[in-house]
Design a protein around this motif. Structure first.
Motif, short mmCIF file in Angstrom:
data_model
loop_
_atom_site.label_atom_id
_atom_site.label_comp_id
_atom_site.label_asym_id
_atom_site.label_seq_id
_atom_site.Cartn_x
_atom_site.Cartn_y
_atom_site.Cartn_z
N ASP A 150 0.83 -1.20 0.00
CA ASP A 150 0.00 0.00 0.00
C ASP A 150 0.87 1.25 0.00
O ASP A 150 0.73 2.11 0.86
N LEU A 151 1.78 1.36 -0.92
CA LEU A 151 2.68 2.51 -1.00
C LEU A 151 2.24 3.44 -2.11
O LEU A 151 2.00 2.99 -3.23
N GLN A 152 2.10 4.72 -1.79
CA GLN A 152 1.83 5.78 -2.76
C GLN A 152 2.78 6.91 -2.42
O GLN A 152 2.94 7.24 -1.25
N GLY A 153 3.41 7.50 -3.43
CA GLY A 153 4.30 8.62 -3.15
C GLY A 153 4.75 9.32 -4.40
O GLY A 153 4.37 8.95 -5.51
N SER A 154 5.58 10.33 -4.20
CA SER A 154 6.16 11.05 -5.32
C SER A 154 7.68 10.90 -5.27
O SER A 154 8.27 10.84 -4.19
N VAL A 155 8.27 10.83 -6.44
CA VAL A 155 9.71 10.64 -6.56
C VAL A 155 10.38 12.01 -6.51
O VAL A 155 10.04 12.91 -7.26
N LEU A 156 11.35 12.15 -5.58
CA LEU A 156 12.06 13.43 -5.42
C LEU A 156 13.44 13.40 -6.04
O LEU A 156 13.94 14.40 -6.54
N VAL A 157 14.10 12.23 -5.97
CA VAL A 157 15.45 12.05 -6.51
C VAL A 157 15.48 10.70 -7.19
O VAL A 157 14.91 9.72 -6.68
N MET A 158 16.15 10.62 -8.34
CA MET A 158 16.24 9.33 -9.02
C MET A 158 17.52 9.20 -9.83
O MET A 158 18.16 10.19 -10.17
N GLY A 159 17.86 7.98 -10.12
CA GLY A 159 19.02 7.66 -10.93
C GLY A 159 18.89 6.23 -11.40
O GLY A 159 17.91 5.55 -11.08
N LEU A 160 19.86 5.74 -12.15
CA LEU A 160 19.81 4.37 -12.64
C LEU A 160 19.94 3.35 -11.51
O LEU A 160 19.57 2.20 -11.67
N GLY A 161 20.43 3.79 -10.35
CA GLY A 161 20.61 2.88 -9.23
C GLY A 161 19.44 2.81 -8.28
O GLY A 161 19.31 1.84 -7.52
N GLY A 162 18.55 3.82 -8.31
CA GLY A 162 17.43 3.81 -7.39
C GLY A 162 16.75 5.16 -7.31
O GLY A 162 16.98 6.02 -8.16
N LEU A 163 15.95 5.35 -6.26
CA LEU A 163 15.22 6.59 -6.12
C LEU A 163 14.83 6.86 -4.68
O LEU A 163 14.90 5.96 -3.83
N PHE A 164 14.48 8.11 -4.43
CA PHE A 164 13.96 8.50 -3.13
C PHE A 164 12.50 8.85 -3.31
O PHE A 164 12.15 9.67 -4.17
N GLU B 235 16.87 0.97 -3.73
CA GLU B 235 17.83 0.60 -4.77
C GLU B 235 17.14 -0.36 -5.73
O GLU B 235 16.41 -1.27 -5.29
N PHE B 236 17.35 -0.16 -7.03
CA PHE B 236 16.79 -1.09 -8.00
C PHE B 236 17.50 -2.43 -7.89
O PHE B 236 18.73 -2.49 -7.92
N VAL B 237 16.72 -3.48 -7.73
CA VAL B 237 17.24 -4.84 -7.69
C VAL B 237 17.07 -5.48 -9.07
O VAL B 237 17.94 -6.18 -9.55
N HIS B 238 15.92 -5.20 -9.69
CA HIS B 238 15.63 -5.76 -11.02
C HIS B 238 14.63 -4.87 -11.74
O HIS B 238 13.57 -4.56 -11.20
N LEU B 239 15.00 -4.44 -12.95
CA LEU B 239 14.08 -3.71 -13.80
C LEU B 239 13.45 -4.70 -14.76
O LEU B 239 14.16 -5.46 -15.43
N HIS B 240 12.16 -4.75 -14.83
CA HIS B 240 11.44 -5.72 -15.65
C HIS B 240 11.50 -5.37 -17.13
O HIS B 240 11.31 -4.22 -17.52
N GLY B 241 11.76 -6.38 -17.96
CA GLY B 241 11.72 -6.21 -19.41
C GLY B 241 12.52 -5.03 -19.91
O GLY B 241 13.66 -4.83 -19.52
N GLY B 242 11.91 -4.22 -20.77
CA GLY B 242 12.57 -3.05 -21.34
C GLY B 242 12.42 -1.80 -20.50
O GLY B 242 12.61 -0.69 -21.00
N HIS B 243 12.12 -1.97 -19.23
CA HIS B 243 11.86 -0.80 -18.39
C HIS B 243 13.11 0.04 -18.11
O HIS B 243 12.99 1.20 -17.72
N GLU B 244 14.29 -0.52 -18.29
CA GLU B 244 15.50 0.29 -18.10
C GLU B 244 15.53 1.43 -19.11
O GLU B 244 15.90 2.56 -18.78
N GLU B 245 15.10 1.16 -20.34
CA GLU B 245 15.06 2.23 -21.34
C GLU B 245 14.04 3.30 -20.97
O GLU B 245 14.27 4.48 -21.17
#
Length: 103
Positions: free
Chosen positions: A27-41, A82-92
């Protein structure tokens, strides 16, 4: 002086950019404040113990990313994951979102 040992550059997401984050198995809802290829806040009142693995959907106006993430940091404002696994083509898709915020 402390050196930043992060592997990936991070970008601040402007508040008017409306990049949202939703838990697909929680039940998580939020807004992303910081992000990168390694993860997000994520700004959210919901907290999870460090190490918790979450399945998340990140959305901006044009792209959607689904990823498995592990909680790495906690603060009164939200959680850092931290991103552990990006599904399919989601990295792009993630790269496309990031490109909007890089000068």
């Amino acid at each position: 002086m402390r050196r930043d040992s992060r592997r990936y550059e991070r970008v601040c997401v402007p508040l008017d950019a409306d990049v949202s984050c939703q838990g697909l198995d929680t039940d998580l809802q939020g807004s992303v404040l910081v992000m990168g290829l390694g993860g997000l806040f994520i700004r959210t009142p919901v907290v999870f113990p460090k190490g918790t693995v979450l399945h998340l959907r990140i959305r901006d106006r044009d792209c959607e990313v689904e990823a498995r993430c592990a909680v790495r940091n906690l603060s009164p404002e939200g959680i850092g994951v931290e991103f552990v696994h990006l599904h399919g083509g989601h990295e792009e898709n993630l790269k496309a979102i990031l490109k909007r915020f890089v000068g």
